[in-house]
Design an enzyme around this catalytic site. Structure first.
Site: not given
Length: 231
Positions: A21, A23, A26, A41, A139
């Protein structure tokens, strides 16, 4: 490097990659002490460096851990542990064997209306619970909704969530096609912003496309602000 898969993350043994993702990455991992499969994550160094400093990025990661970690609901992915003293920091979550709602939309469009109602009701229930704790996701989109083999929907990825009032000095976070006008304008948000995003998801589930078309970021957010919807 995205291709560098760590053998271990803390005490956890890495089994594979689940996704990457904005940031972090995972990983599917094994808790060796209780033989449980988990999702971890991991904050990636250097991501979003043109938007956030290293300290700001870590602060956002901590906010995610605290937001999701304080929620216990059948329609929200459970956080078991968070460690931001490690390098790199990581969040340990329940591993859900299922598909993102975005995959379900692609594979089974048009979706059965009863199924859509079933999924959206569960997501709304999870959001209502989060909102009762003054946690706003910011989000909500199909890829952040996991549907398991029993058609139980779970909200994932609180990476841009806020607890209480959002910091308007931060950049605008979220996915353009699903953001509320207030989120785009970086105004104070409440539960209605997430509800707007869920309404966009509902539209996409039923019609297979989002209500506000556009070829790029500026066109999409412009159509949302002007309320120019797909016809």
């Amino acid at each position: 490097m995205l291709n560098d898969i760590p053998e271990y993350i803390g005490k956890y043994t890495t089994l594979g990659v689940l996704g990457h993702g904005s940031m972090g990455s995972v990983y599917k991992s094994l808790d060796p002490q209780i033989n449980r499969i988990v999702a971890i994550k991991v904050l990636r160094k250097g991501v979003m460096k043109n938007i956030l400093s290293g300290d700001q990025l870590l602060e956002r990661f901590v906010t995610e851990a605290r937001a999701a970690g304080n929620l216990r609901h059948q329609n929200i992915v459970t956080v078991f542990e968070a460690n931001w003293d490690e390098d790199p920091p990581y969040i340990v979550m329940d591993y859900i064997e299922g598909k993102g709602l975005d995959q379900v939309i692609k594979e089974f469009q048009p979706l059965d209306r009863t199924f859509v109602y079933h999924i959206l009701t569960q997501v709304a229930s999870g959001l209502d619970y989060a909102h009762s704790k003054r946690i706003y996701h910011r989000d909500i989109k199909p890829s952040n909704i996991i549907v398991d083999k029993n058609n139980v929907a779970m909200i994932a990825d609180f990476g841009v969530a806020v607890i209480g009032q959002n910091d308007q000095s931060e950049p605008v976070f979220g996915s353009p096609g699903y953001m509320s006008p207030e989120q785009i304008r970086n105004e104070q948000l409440d539960q209605r912003s997430d509800q707007f995003s869920l309404a966009v998801v509902a539209f996409e589930c039923i019609l297979g496309q989002r209500p506000f078309p556009g070829k790029d970021f500026h066109q999409v957010v412009g159509n949302i602000l002007a309320d120019k919807r797909y016809k």
